[in-house]
Every structure is written in C-alpha cells, then in structure tokens.
Design an enzyme around this catalytic site. Sequence first.
Site, short mmCIF file in Angstrom:
data_model
loop_
_atom_site.label_atom_id
_atom_site.label_comp_id
_atom_site.label_asym_id
_atom_site.label_seq_id
_atom_site.Cartn_x
_atom_site.Cartn_y
_atom_site.Cartn_z
N GLY A 439 11.99 -28.68 47.01
CA GLY A 439 12.65 -29.31 48.15
C GLY A 439 11.68 -29.47 49.31
O GLY A 439 10.47 -29.70 49.13
N SER A 440 12.20 -29.33 50.51
CA SER A 440 11.40 -29.63 51.72
C SER A 440 10.26 -28.64 51.96
O SER A 440 9.40 -28.89 52.80
CB SER A 440 12.31 -29.65 52.94
OG SER A 440 13.26 -30.69 52.82
N SER A 441 10.25 -27.50 51.24
CA SER A 441 9.12 -26.58 51.42
C SER A 441 7.83 -27.21 50.94
O SER A 441 6.73 -26.73 51.26
CB SER A 441 9.37 -25.28 50.65
OG SER A 441 9.41 -25.50 49.24
N LYS A 443 6.99 -30.38 51.74
CA LYS A 443 6.59 -31.43 52.69
C LYS A 443 5.24 -31.18 53.36
O LYS A 443 4.45 -32.13 53.53
CB LYS A 443 7.69 -31.63 53.73
CG LYS A 443 8.94 -32.29 53.16
CD LYS A 443 10.07 -32.33 54.17
CE LYS A 443 11.32 -33.00 53.57
NZ LYS A 443 12.48 -32.95 54.48
#
Length: 700
Positions: A439-441, A443
């Site tokens: 997920g966003s980790s 980015k």
Amino acid sequence: MKKIRRKRGGTLKFKISLGLLAAAGICVIPVLVFWFQMPGISKKPEEILKNYFAAVESRDFEKLYQMISQDSQGKISKEDFITRNQNIYEGIEAGNFDVQVKNEEKTGGDFLLDCRVSMDSVAGQISFDKTFELVKEKRDYRLEWSDDVIFPELTSTDKVRVSKMKAKRGTIYDRNQMVLAEDGTAWNVGFVPGKMGDHKEEAVKKLAGLLDISEEVIEKKLSAKWVTDDSFVPVKAIEKVTAVEAEAPDIDEKTKELVKLKEDLLAIPGVMISDTDMRVYPYKEAAAHVTGYVQTVTAEDLKEHQKEGYTDGSVIGKSGLEVLYEDRLRGENGYQVQIVSEDGQEEEIIASKPKTDGEDITVTIDAALQKKIYEEYASDKSCSVVMNPKNGEVLALVSTPSYDANLFVRGMTQQEWSALNENEKKPLQNRFRAVWCPGSSFKPVTAAIGLTTGTLLADESLGKDGLSWQKDDSWGSYKVTTLHEAADGKLREALISSDNIYFAKAALKIGEDTFLKELPKLGFCEQLAFPIQMSQSQFSNGDTFETEIQLADSGYGQGQMLVNPLHLADIYSAFVNDGNMIKPKLLLTKENKPEYWKEQVFSEEAVKEICDDLVQVIESSHGTGRGCKIDGMKLAGKTGTAEIKASKDDTTGTELGWFVVFTPDASEEDSFCLVTMTEDVKNRGGSGYVVDKTKKILQK
C-alpha cells in the site's frame, strides 16, 4: 599359454588313464570320482577369522555361532551366545572392523593367529592385540571361542557398559544476554504402576483430564513390555515452576495454575513428578517464530545427517534460530566403553571420547522490545520488524498470533495440535518472512526512484483531480481513487496526505522502463541478504508490468506489488545512509562497521527530500502519521492501507494496515526503523490502528 597347455595335457592323460582301467574291467570310476570331488580345507585360517568379524559387523550372530568350535558351543548355548555378542557389539555400535594377521603358527592341525583387531565404536576407535586359536573340525577350521575374543580383558562374568556424557546444547542469548533458548528442566509427569493400587482406572481417568490427554495414550504407555511395578512411566512433560517462582509475592496467574496443577497431580495414586532435561524457551509465544524449536531426531533426520554424530535420542533444530545455527549450537555427546565386574565395579576403560558442548550464540534481537511488540499485537494477525538502519542490527522480528515453542519440545496432545493447526488466525504462520501488499508505505520508494532518475521533480505539480482519476478513456471504467488529495499537487503534500492519484501519475511519468531497471537495484526478485530466508519481494507476477493500469497502481503500492517487511525496512535504511541500503545482521559481533547490501540506490538529493517530507508526515497537523508524534523525539514515517479484494467493486475485501517509522537524524546507538503490518484493519481505523499501537510501543 604354456600353463594352459600343460593343464589341458594333464586332463587328457587323466581321461586316457580312466579309459584304460575301464577297458581292463576294473570298476574304479565311482571311487575315483568320489576322491576327485571331495574338498579339502575350504578356506584359509586368516580368511575364516576375517569372515568371523565380517559376520559381527553384519550382525549375523546366528552365523557367528556356527563358526565357533564344537567345544566352545558345549560351553555356551546358542541363545546365550547370541544375546551376549548382540548386546555388546550393538551396545557399543561396533563397525568398520579391520583384522591384520601379524603372525601365523601351525600347531598340529590347528592354527594360532597373532592379530591386531580394530573397530569403530560410539566412543571412538578400539584396537587390541589378540592371539586367536582356530581348530580343525572335519573339513574346516573353527574359532576356539571364549569371552576374551570380544575384548582380551573380558571374562564370562564381566559386563560391557557404555556411559554417555551428555553434551550441552549452546544457549541462545539476546543482545543484552537475556536467554532466548537454553537447556533447562521441565516436570515429567508419570505413573509408578506398583503404587496405583486398586485405583488404576480412576487414576488414569483423572490424569488424562488434568493433562488434556486421552486415556488410551496413557494405557498404551503403561502396557509397554519394559514396564514393571517399580518403573517410572513418563506420560507428559509440563512446564516447571521453581520454588522461588512459586513463592514470589507477585506470582502471576499462569504460575498459580501450574502450582495448583502439580498439587492436583500428586494427589492421584501412583503419580510421580520428576525433573527432566529439556530445551526451554523463556519468552514462549513472544519469540517463538524467531527462536524456533528443537525436537528428537526422526529416522529421516538420522538418514539425512549420517555420520554427523546424531543418535537415537538426539535433538535437532527444526525451525528458526535453532535450525539456522544447528551446526554451532549442537554439542556432541561423550562416551566411555568400560568393562565392569559382576557387581558393577569398573575394571577397564576400553575407549573414551570426551563430550563437546555446543557453542553459545548471541543475536542482535532485543528480547524486551520483542516482548513489548508481541504483547501489543498478540490478538492481531500482524508482523513487525525493528532494525537499526545505521549498522543493520535487527532488534525484533515479531509475528502474531504465535505459539509456545516449549509445546513442540515437551510434546503436544492431539487437542493442543488441533487448536494450533485449525486456528483461523494461523498462529503457526511466520508472517515476517512472507510478502504483503505494501500500500502507501511504498510511496516513498516510488518518489525516491523518480527523484534519483530525474523523471520526477519535487516541486512539480502533477495536478489536482479530486478524489478519483483516470488517465484517459482507454482505462474504461477503471479509476484511481484516494481519500485525501494533495493540496498543491506536489510531492511533499502528496506524501503528507498520502494521495494515491499523485503516485499513480508519478509512476506513469517515471515510466515502465525506469521502474524495471531500478526495482531490481533495490533487491526486488532477489533473496534478501539475511540469515533467515525471507520471501522475495516482487512487483509483478512476471518480469514486467502487464498493463498501464498495473504500473499506475504499483506507484502507490497496489497492483501486484508484494514486499517483505524486513526488505522494506532495508529500503528505508537508504534514507539515513546517503542512499545506501544496509546489510541486515542477526548475529551480534564486536565489529559494528556498517556493511552495505546495495550501494547508491538513491541519490543524496532524493534521500534528503524524502526524509524531510516523511518527518512532516508525523509533524504536520494533517499528516497521516500525526498520531505517532512524541514530544522530544524527531521521527519520520509513512502509513499505508493496502486493499485486498477480488476486484475494484468488491466490498467484502479486507485491508492491511502499515506503518513505517524511523529516526532520521539519530546517532548509530539510538537509530531505529520499525515496520509493522497488521491484517484486517478495515473498519478498525486502517493504518491509524497501527499508528496508535506504534506510539504506545515507542512510549514504553
């Protein structure tokens, strides 16, 4: 050729002689034939002696008895001979015999052979000089046997005893010399049949209930052939409570239960509790997935590890640190082969092999931190990794829920095994070794790739498109959605608010070719350089991105992106090491010089920008990691909520909550990076659930 001609000529002459005798009417052929076929001594004395010891090596003791003289057989029965030889040779694990005849002397029809006999044994090589007598009986020689054929010092009333000096398995210590695994003691609960009296049925029933074991299992143990009235028949090992622990003023409920259990067990007629040596894991569930466990060797283990010193009853590492460092941890038992008199007095030491204790090892794990993290997430399906990004020391590896490693050593009942194996939360699954959708980790990784390759500029706005976006009509109905839009469409705000749309656009801007070139530089599709084997991180089910949509989704950690938590921590280590990824360590050494696994994966400019931005993820009033802000501690971090569902429209899917937090400016001594992934955080606050728990851990 001459020898062959002479042999043929001799045969022809013999045939002619027979023909002439027959023509003369002399019936001699049957007699001559009998004389011609009658064998003499079938084997040489030396060969007979070597065949004798070959039969010992093959454990053919019946054949052995047929090879001794009739006089010897008259002094010992076949049954006693077989039992005597079998017990001794098998007891000392005799093998690899070598018989060297130094002198041969014929006395009348018999032979005396002066020999040097060597054999391997459980206590090492045994060698002795011995004169063997072979007597002629009918058409062969047989060995004149007495007990000193086995060993020259042995008499008929002596016994051969093998004494084992048990080696200590190495202790596993954490970085602060706290014990993670050691040779300790447990309580061995069992019956003494003769003390059960007339209460056997009732006693078995009560013990079965208290130990959560079937009555059939207990009955089977009691009916074993070796059991006598005075035997101690072990039924099950349980955790031991020392007198100090039992009398402590702050005794916990678990210890109270064990003390009460012991009292109830001893109240059953015939029950006895004794101490037994056993591997012990003090941190139980908190460290089980790290320490692993040992078990008694199986037949398969013995076959796989032939000639490595394992015997029946040895233990061997089965998982975790125990199997990883098996060669260093395991000791080698010592043995003595002794001749003892009928009353048990030692008379002679035949062979001796000293024991070798296993090596103690110290790992980088901090047991106190490991336990704190485990207790915080004990009821969750999660994993956490803590690493010092400056020197690579791994401080914690936690997987929840977990299991008590001691159960595998003491032995589990079917009920206990079923409770673990059928638990829907899968406590046996080691989650920190697996790969997960980040997920966003992920980015910051996308951003660092873009900044390093010059395909992304920190101050460039990628536009504002609200909470849903698609590149063009070629995407059909598919749209990228986000919960929070970057206020200015730039990198920092995109990281602070965790804007999916920004990073989908960023991935397309960076381009497939750049991603395919840069991701392998970070260790994707490669085994992580770490002693414990981790699943390999991957960015696709193949070697490329299947579609443009998959590339866009990968930019914010979705698509087919899967990352191992320790690998993710290692990538983040580049943000505090000028773009270099540290090599993770598990063994604590005096030499703390950093060793890099991957060098210059990010530019220094990219590292500085990302670090500054991730500090704001926690410091900013609208940062997604704001909940972990702690006064007086400078932290950087990134949240992530990964959607796990069958399709874009699936509303029954689950979510993984991530939070990565690290110290951007700390000294090597105080530096850390904590990565946590928690399953099923949907409707529980998403990544915020992990942020709150992380703060509690850091505050402790």
